[in-house]
Scaffold this motif. Structure first.
Motif, PDB file in Angstrom:
ATOM      1  N   ASN A   1       0.787  -1.228   0.000  1.00 34.78           N
ATOM      2  CA  ASN A   1       0.000   0.000   0.000  1.00 34.78           C
ATOM      3  C   ASN A   1       0.825   1.286   0.000  1.00 34.78           C
ATOM      4  O   ASN A   1       0.271   2.351  -0.257  1.00 34.78           O
ATOM      5  N   GLU A   2       2.124   1.191   0.304  1.00 30.81           N
ATOM      6  CA  GLU A   2       2.896   2.424   0.446  1.00 30.81           C
ATOM      7  C   GLU A   2       4.397   2.180   0.275  1.00 30.81           C
ATOM      8  O   GLU A   2       4.926   1.185   0.756  1.00 30.81           O
ATOM      9  N   PHE A   3       5.038   3.103  -0.417  1.00 28.46           N
ATOM     10  CA  PHE A   3       6.494   3.124  -0.549  1.00 28.46           C
ATOM     11  C   PHE A   3       6.991   4.440   0.034  1.00 28.46           C
ATOM     12  O   PHE A   3       6.371   5.487  -0.179  1.00 28.46           O
ATOM     13  N   LEU A   4       8.110   4.405   0.746  1.00 23.84           N
ATOM     14  CA  LEU A   4       8.762   5.619   1.219  1.00 23.84           C
ATOM     15  C   LEU A   4      10.185   5.605   0.666  1.00 23.84           C
ATOM     16  O   LEU A   4      10.975   4.721   0.982  1.00 23.84           O
ATOM     17  N   LEU A   5      10.479   6.576  -0.210  1.00 22.29           N
ATOM     18  CA  LEU A   5      11.757   6.642  -0.910  1.00 22.29           C
ATOM     19  C   LEU A   5      12.434   7.978  -0.638  1.00 22.29           C
ATOM     20  O   LEU A   5      11.769   9.002  -0.542  1.00 22.29           O
TER      21      LEU A   5
ATOM     22  N   MET B   1       6.584   9.849  -0.736  1.00 20.95           N
ATOM     23  CA  MET B   1       5.684   8.792  -0.305  1.00 20.95           C
ATOM     24  C   MET B   1       4.726   8.485  -1.441  1.00 20.95           C
ATOM     25  O   MET B   1       4.081   9.381  -1.980  1.00 20.95           O
ATOM     26  N   ILE B   2       4.643   7.213  -1.804  1.00 21.95           N
ATOM     27  CA  ILE B   2       3.762   6.754  -2.869  1.00 21.95           C
ATOM     28  C   ILE B   2       2.738   5.825  -2.242  1.00 21.95           C
ATOM     29  O   ILE B   2       3.111   4.894  -1.525  1.00 21.95           O
ATOM     30  N   GLN B   3       1.465   6.071  -2.526  1.00 23.62           N
ATOM     31  CA  GLN B   3       0.402   5.246  -1.960  1.00 23.62           C
ATOM     32  C   GLN B   3      -0.430   4.643  -3.075  1.00 23.62           C
ATOM     33  O   GLN B   3      -0.579   5.247  -4.144  1.00 23.62           O
ATOM     34  N   GLY B   4      -0.949   3.454  -2.823  1.00 23.83           N
ATOM     35  CA  GLY B   4      -1.763   2.788  -3.817  1.00 23.83           C
ATOM     36  C   GLY B   4      -2.219   1.425  -3.341  1.00 23.83           C
ATOM     37  O   GLY B   4      -2.242   1.144  -2.145  1.00 23.83           O
ATOM     38  N   LYS B   5      -2.549   0.575  -4.310  1.00 20.77           N
ATOM     39  CA  LYS B   5      -2.996  -0.779  -4.018  1.00 20.77           C
ATOM     40  C   LYS B   5      -2.162  -1.761  -4.821  1.00 20.77           C
ATOM     41  O   LYS B   5      -1.802  -1.484  -5.961  1.00 20.77           O
ATOM     42  N   ASP B   6      -1.870  -2.883  -4.222  1.00 17.56           N
ATOM     43  CA  ASP B   6      -1.111  -3.954  -4.873  1.00 17.56           C
ATOM     44  C   ASP B   6       0.223  -3.457  -5.429  1.00 17.56           C
ATOM     45  O   ASP B   6       0.636  -3.857  -6.526  1.00 17.56           O
ATOM     46  N   LEU B   7       0.889  -2.578  -4.697  1.00 16.57           N
ATOM     47  CA  LEU B   7       2.165  -2.024  -5.151  1.00 16.57           C
ATOM     48  C   LEU B   7       3.267  -3.074  -5.028  1.00 16.57           C
ATOM     49  O   LEU B   7       3.359  -3.779  -4.025  1.00 16.57           O
ATOM     50  N   LYS B   8       4.091  -3.141  -6.064  1.00 17.42           N
ATOM     51  CA  LYS B   8       5.205  -4.085  -6.100  1.00 17.42           C
ATOM     52  C   LYS B   8       6.420  -3.393  -6.698  1.00 17.42           C
ATOM     53  O   LYS B   8       6.285  -2.553  -7.594  1.00 17.42           O
ATOM     54  N   LEU B   9       7.582  -3.780  -6.224  1.00 14.84           N
ATOM     55  CA  LEU B   9       8.830  -3.283  -6.786  1.00 14.84           C
ATOM     56  C   LEU B   9       9.101  -4.056  -8.063  1.00 14.84           C
ATOM     57  O   LEU B   9       9.335  -5.260  -8.035  1.00 14.84           O
ATOM     58  N   GLY B  10       9.020  -3.372  -9.203  1.00 18.73           N
ATOM     59  CA  GLY B  10       9.185  -4.033 -10.494  1.00 18.73           C
ATOM     60  C   GLY B  10      10.626  -4.065 -10.962  1.00 18.73           C
ATOM     61  O   GLY B  10      11.063  -5.031 -11.571  1.00 18.73           O
ATOM     62  N   LYS B  11      11.368  -2.999 -10.672  1.00 22.37           N
ATOM     63  CA  LYS B  11      12.766  -2.915 -11.113  1.00 22.37           C
ATOM     64  C   LYS B  11      13.528  -2.070 -10.112  1.00 22.37           C
ATOM     65  O   LYS B  11      13.006  -1.086  -9.586  1.00 22.37           O
TER      66      LYS B  11
END
Length: 100
Positions: free
Chosen positions: A41-45, A53-63
């Motif tokens: 649901n959230e990335f903190l970079l 901060m990025i928020q969403g649903k079904d977030l995955k690190l792709g690369k």
């Protein structure tokens, strides 16, 4: 399932920071200095321009390209915001959201 590292993933990057969002499903970022935490649901970079901060649903690190500081995130992108340049404040914001 939550993924979180006690030690953030930190790497050197170029001083430029760009974001490209494709159909709210793919986000390509450059100038990423470190990934502090992330889950579905959230990335903190930390970027060359501050904490993001990025928020969403079904977030995955792709690369993840640690040499160039390039990151791709897949999932439904709902929001992104830059938070204080200080890591402590960014963590407080994230923690306060968890305990609301």
């Amino acid at each position: 399932m939550e993924e979180h590292n006690a030690n953030p993933l930190r790497f050197e990057t170029n001083p430029y920071h760009n974001i490209v969002i494709k159909d709210r499903k793919v986000m390509e970022l450059t100038g990423v200095k470190q990934i502090d935490s992330f889950d579905a649901n959230e990335f903190l970079l930390e970027t060359a321009q501050g904490w993001l901060m990025i928020q969403g649903k079904d977030l995955k690190l792709g690369k993840l390209d640690t040499e160039r500081g390039d990151v791709i995130i897949n999932g439904i992108i709902e929001a992104l915001s830059y938070v204080s340049n200080k890591k402590g404040t960014a963590k407080e914001t994230m923690m306060s959201k968890l305990f609301r």
